[in-house]
Design a protein around this motif. Structure first.
Motif, PDB file in Angstrom:
ATOM      1  N   HIS B  54      45.960 115.114  31.934  1.00 41.70           N
ATOM      2  CA  HIS B  54      45.038 113.991  32.121  1.00 41.70           C
ATOM      3  C   HIS B  54      45.895 112.819  32.541  1.00 41.70           C
ATOM      4  O   HIS B  54      46.972 112.628  31.971  1.00 41.70           O
ATOM      5  N   ARG B  55      45.416 112.053  33.477  1.00 39.87           N
ATOM      6  CA  ARG B  55      46.160 110.839  33.835  1.00 39.87           C
ATOM      7  C   ARG B  55      46.441 110.045  32.576  1.00 39.87           C
ATOM      8  O   ARG B  55      45.606 110.012  31.681  1.00 39.87           O
ATOM      9  N   VAL B  56      47.590 109.380  32.492  1.00 35.51           N
ATOM     10  CA  VAL B  56      47.811 108.510  31.344  1.00 35.51           C
ATOM     11  C   VAL B  56      46.765 107.394  31.409  1.00 35.51           C
ATOM     12  O   VAL B  56      46.256 107.070  32.483  1.00 35.51           O
ATOM     13  N   PRO B  57      46.401 106.804  30.243  1.00 29.75           N
ATOM     14  CA  PRO B  57      45.348 105.793  30.224  1.00 29.75           C
ATOM     15  C   PRO B  57      45.658 104.632  31.181  1.00 29.75           C
ATOM     16  O   PRO B  57      46.833 104.294  31.377  1.00 29.75           O
ATOM     17  N   ALA B  58      44.612 104.060  31.738  1.00 30.39           N
ATOM     18  CA  ALA B  58      44.785 102.877  32.589  1.00 30.39           C
ATOM     19  C   ALA B  58      45.525 101.836  31.756  1.00 30.39           C
ATOM     20  O   ALA B  58      45.314 101.726  30.561  1.00 30.39           O
ATOM     21  N   GLY B  59      46.402 101.089  32.355  1.00 33.03           N
ATOM     22  CA  GLY B  59      47.200 100.139  31.604  1.00 33.03           C
ATOM     23  C   GLY B  59      48.615 100.667  31.400  1.00 33.03           C
ATOM     24  O   GLY B  59      49.538  99.906  31.160  1.00 33.03           O
ATOM     25  N   LEU B  60      48.782 101.992  31.502  1.00 27.71           N
ATOM     26  CA  LEU B  60      50.133 102.557  31.409  1.00 27.71           C
ATOM     27  C   LEU B  60      50.603 103.052  32.774  1.00 27.71           C
ATOM     28  O   LEU B  60      51.659 103.664  32.887  1.00 27.71           O
ATOM     29  N   ASP B  61      49.817 102.817  33.806  1.00 28.95           N
ATOM     30  CA  ASP B  61      50.146 103.383  35.111  1.00 28.95           C
ATOM     31  C   ASP B  61      50.398 102.327  36.192  1.00 28.95           C
ATOM     32  O   ASP B  61      50.351 102.634  37.363  1.00 28.95           O
ATOM     33  N   SER B  62      50.651 101.087  35.769  1.00 25.13           N
ATOM     34  CA  SER B  62      51.018 100.077  36.766  1.00 25.13           C
ATOM     35  C   SER B  62      51.892  99.013  36.105  1.00 25.13           C
ATOM     36  O   SER B  62      51.870  98.854  34.879  1.00 25.13           O
ATOM     37  N   VAL B  63      52.681  98.330  36.919  1.00 21.65           N
ATOM     38  CA  VAL B  63      53.574  97.292  36.398  1.00 21.65           C
ATOM     39  C   VAL B  63      52.750  96.224  35.682  1.00 21.65           C
ATOM     40  O   VAL B  63      53.075  95.796  34.565  1.00 21.65           O
ATOM     41  N   HIS B  64      51.650  95.843  36.314  1.00 24.23           N
ATOM     42  CA  HIS B  64      50.777  94.809  35.768  1.00 24.23           C
ATOM     43  C   HIS B  64      50.222  95.223  34.404  1.00 24.23           C
ATOM     44  O   HIS B  64      50.291  94.472  33.425  1.00 24.23           O
ATOM     45  N   GLY B  65      49.664  96.432  34.328  1.00 23.52           N
ATOM     46  CA  GLY B  65      49.056  96.916  33.089  1.00 23.52           C
ATOM     47  C   GLY B  65      50.069  97.046  31.959  1.00 23.52           C
ATOM     48  O   GLY B  65      49.785  96.680  30.806  1.00 23.52           O
ATOM     49  N   VAL B  66      51.261  97.549  32.286  1.00 26.03           N
ATOM     50  CA  VAL B  66      52.294  97.727  31.269  1.00 26.03           C
ATOM     51  C   VAL B  66      52.725  96.370  30.722  1.00 26.03           C
ATOM     52  O   VAL B  66      52.884  96.201  29.504  1.00 26.03           O
ATOM     53  N   ALA B  67      52.888  95.383  31.613  1.00 28.84           N
ATOM     54  CA  ALA B  67      53.301  94.054  31.167  1.00 28.84           C
ATOM     55  C   ALA B  67      52.265  93.473  30.213  1.00 28.84           C
ATOM     56  O   ALA B  67      52.615  92.918  29.164  1.00 28.84           O
ATOM     57  N   ALA B  68      50.991  93.637  30.523  1.00 35.04           N
ATOM     58  CA  ALA B  68      49.921  93.109  29.660  1.00 35.04           C
ATOM     59  C   ALA B  68      49.932  93.824  28.305  1.00 35.04           C
ATOM     60  O   ALA B  68      49.851  93.178  27.260  1.00 35.04           O
ATOM     61  N   VAL B  79      57.049 101.426  25.272  1.00 34.71           N
ATOM     62  CA  VAL B  79      57.826 102.552  25.788  1.00 34.71           C
ATOM     63  C   VAL B  79      57.837 102.498  27.313  1.00 34.71           C
ATOM     64  O   VAL B  79      58.885 102.591  27.957  1.00 34.71           O
ATOM     65  N   GLN B  80      56.649 102.311  27.868  1.00 36.85           N
ATOM     66  CA  GLN B  80      56.522 102.293  29.322  1.00 36.85           C
ATOM     67  C   GLN B  80      57.287 101.129  29.938  1.00 36.85           C
ATOM     68  O   GLN B  80      57.849 101.266  31.017  1.00 36.85           O
ATOM     69  N   LEU B  81      57.334  99.996  29.215  1.00 35.95           N
ATOM     70  CA  LEU B  81      58.110  98.850  29.692  1.00 35.95           C
ATOM     71  C   LEU B  81      59.596  99.228  29.766  1.00 35.95           C
ATOM     72  O   LEU B  81      60.285  98.898  30.738  1.00 35.95           O
ATOM     73  N   LEU B 117      65.503  98.840  50.055  1.00 32.17           N
ATOM     74  CA  LEU B 117      64.882  97.977  49.040  1.00 32.17           C
ATOM     75  C   LEU B 117      63.367  97.898  49.244  1.00 32.17           C
ATOM     76  O   LEU B 117      62.588  97.970  48.286  1.00 32.17           O
ATOM     77  N   ALA B 118      62.947  97.792  50.512  1.00 33.86           N
ATOM     78  CA  ALA B 118      61.512  97.705  50.804  1.00 33.86           C
ATOM     79  C   ALA B 118      60.797  98.986  50.383  1.00 33.86           C
ATOM     80  O   ALA B 118      59.713  98.940  49.786  1.00 33.86           O
ATOM     81  N   LEU B 119      61.411 100.140  50.660  1.00 33.78           N
ATOM     82  CA  LEU B 119      60.803 101.418  50.262  1.00 33.78           C
ATOM     83  C   LEU B 119      60.666 101.503  48.743  1.00 33.78           C
ATOM     84  O   LEU B 119      59.634 101.942  48.220  1.00 33.78           O
ATOM     85  N   LEU B 120      61.700 101.059  48.032  1.00 33.39           N
ATOM     86  CA  LEU B 120      61.672 101.122  46.568  1.00 33.39           C
ATOM     87  C   LEU B 120      60.593 100.199  46.002  1.00 33.39           C
ATOM     88  O   LEU B 120      59.854 100.581  45.094  1.00 33.39           O
ATOM     89  N   LEU B 121      60.494  99.000  46.549  1.00 35.14           N
ATOM     90  CA  LEU B 121      59.502  98.054  46.035  1.00 35.14           C
ATOM     91  C   LEU B 121      58.096  98.527  46.367  1.00 35.14           C
ATOM     92  O   LEU B 121      57.176  98.403  45.555  1.00 35.14           O
ATOM     93  N   TYR B 122      57.925  99.126  47.542  1.00 36.30           N
ATOM     94  CA  TYR B 122      56.625  99.681  47.925  1.00 36.30           C
ATOM     95  C   TYR B 122      56.209 100.748  46.918  1.00 36.30           C
ATOM     96  O   TYR B 122      55.072 100.779  46.443  1.00 36.30           O
ATOM     97  N   SER B 123      57.164 101.609  46.551  1.00 37.33           N
ATOM     98  CA  SER B 123      56.860 102.691  45.612  1.00 37.33           C
ATOM     99  C   SER B 123      56.547 102.150  44.215  1.00 37.33           C
ATOM    100  O   SER B 123      55.614 102.600  43.556  1.00 37.33           O
ATOM    101  N   LEU B 124      57.321 101.166  43.763  1.00 32.88           N
ATOM    102  CA  LEU B 124      57.148 100.656  42.393  1.00 32.88           C
ATOM    103  C   LEU B 124      55.882  99.817  42.258  1.00 32.88           C
ATOM    104  O   LEU B 124      55.140  99.947  41.282  1.00 32.88           O
ATOM    105  N   LEU B 125      55.640  98.948  43.222  1.00 33.91           N
ATOM    106  CA  LEU B 125      54.520  98.016  43.078  1.00 33.91           C
ATOM    107  C   LEU B 125      53.218  98.633  43.564  1.00 33.91           C
ATOM    108  O   LEU B 125      52.145  98.151  43.237  1.00 33.91           O
ATOM    109  N   GLY B 126      53.327  99.703  44.340  1.00 36.25           N
ATOM    110  CA  GLY B 126      52.123 100.414  44.734  1.00 36.25           C
ATOM    111  C   GLY B 126      51.531  99.884  46.013  1.00 36.25           C
ATOM    112  O   GLY B 126      51.711  98.716  46.359  1.00 36.25           O
TER     113      GLY B 126
END
Lengths: 278, 129
Positions: B54-68, B79-81, B117-126
């Protein structure tokens, strides 16, 4: 089994994997996915996410020590990272399209290949080929320290190495491994870099490659923290202590044991993949 | 031109990169480890079942959600942070290499490093960001 029991057992298994990986020089990342899927019956997508995270941890931890020694060719690494990061993102997307059985089967083949390379390492070669124009223009040629002083080397076959690196990156993104074996193949065999330069530069690139696909896995919800955190901490602890006791340790028997383990799990992954058990 | 300005030597940059990698990994492991202890203390005896995906719960699957989630001291978000800090470590290393090549006025490698760097940021930030 409760979550805490599973986390502790997973961490212990990961310490062993990290330790063996460091002592044999083969890297522990490649046994993490089989351990999680075959032993803990974790879905292979979670396993790949956790493995990628552990690969970033060990690569960064080891690179911190290697960069200073002067073996790493930073220009070669950075140029080839264009290929590996592109490949890694592609691999992560392919992982979302194909069935888990296909992934398990490819994993088994790569495990067999890694065991083969570990048993029959490529012969050390001396490059007498004329320097490559492209390599000279990109200032890839370098030197590395030997007991008899700095030794210069030239780089050739840049496009072939770049292409192979794309394949290494795709495998890394698809299977959640460091693909050090294919990376060394590209640099040592295709581009004619000295072996020691190839291995340290490969390690230097592994963390960046894995980070590129880990981002895609994060957004797809594959990075399950409960599974990833014991693996990351365990592999890191194992790899760091392995590196400490490495000096002077006799690793011949360990390597042999590790190769047998690799072949056994390769066959099991292949069997499960082909019969649809994963 | 006068006296040559003091420039970053490659050795100095390599020391910086070495330190960055080491501290990045240590910080990431500490944050993720704290989150894991917190999680086990509260939910450790839950049955483990990760056989089906199952996908991990929303909030654990993006930089924004994890920070919140981490700000609210949610254990799994912590943990995700930690895992995100780990992911950011090689990215920061590439950024530091970019600075290094820029200081050496090596335009070709500034461009090559910028692509990575651009490829990495694209992958991380979505793709959505």
């Amino acid at each position: 089994m409760s979550v805490q029991e599973m986390m502790v057992l997973e961490a212990l298994g990961s310490v062993a994997a990290g330790l063996l990986g460091a002592l044999t020089g083969l890297g522990g990342g490649i046994v993490i996915v089989p351990m999680l899927t075959l032993l803990f019956h974790v879905d292979i997508r979670y396993a790949i996410g956790a493995s990628l995270v552990s690969v970033i941890a060990t690569s960064s931890g080891a690179a911190a020590a290697y960069v200073r020694e002067g073996f790493t060719n930073v220009r070669v690494g950075m140029l080839l990272e264009v290929a590996t990061t592109l490949g890694a993102i592609l691999g992560a997307f392919i992982a979302g399209l194909v069935s888990t059985s296909v992934i398990a089967t490819i994993f088994g083949v790569i495990l067999l290949f890694s065991a083969y390379r570990a048993i029959r390492p490529p012969a050390e070669h001396v490059t007498n080929a004329p320097p490559d124009r492209l390599a000279a223009r990109l200032r890839l040629n370098g030197s590395y320290p030997t007991p008899n002083g700095e030794r210069r080397y030239t780089v050739r076959n840049v496009p072939a190495g770049f292409g192979l690196m794309g394949v290494a990156g795709t495998l890394s993104g698809l299977l959640g491994i460091g693909s050090g074996v294919v990376k060394v193949l590209a640099m040592d065999q295709a581009m004619g870099l000295p072996f020691k330069v190839s291995t340290t530069t490969s390690n230097f690139m592994i963390g960046v490659t894995a980070a590129a696909s880990a981002g895609v896995y994060l957004h797809r919800g594959y990075i399950q923290p409960v599974i990833a955190v014991p693996v990351m901490l365990g592999v890191l602890a194992g790899a760091l202590s392995g590196a400490r006791i490495l000096t002077g340790a006799r690793t011949r028997h360990l390597r042999m044991i590790f190769n047998v383990v690799l072949i056994v799990i390769a066959l099991e992954m292949l069997y499960k993949g082909v019969t649809g058990g994963i | 031109m006068g006296r040559p300005r003091r420039r970053w030597s490659e050795a100095e940059l390599e020391r910086w990169i070495g330190g960055l990698l080491r501290w990045g990994v240590v910080t990431a492991a500490a944050v993720a480890g704290c989150g894991a202890l917190l999680f086990v203390a509260h939910h450790g005896s839950m049955p483990a079942d990760f056989r089906t995906f199952h996908r991990v719960p929303a909030g654990l699957d993006s930089v924004h959600g994890v920070a919140a989630g981490a700000r609210a001291l949610d254990s799994l978000a912590l943990v995700q942070l930690g895992l995100l800090l780990l992911l950011a470590t090689p990215i920061a290393r590439v950024a530091l290499s970019l600075v290094g090549f820029a200081l050496q006025r090596d335009r070709t490698y500034v461009a090559i490093t910028a692509i990575v760097l651009a490829l990495l940021l694209y992958s991380l930030l979505g793709p959505g960001v």
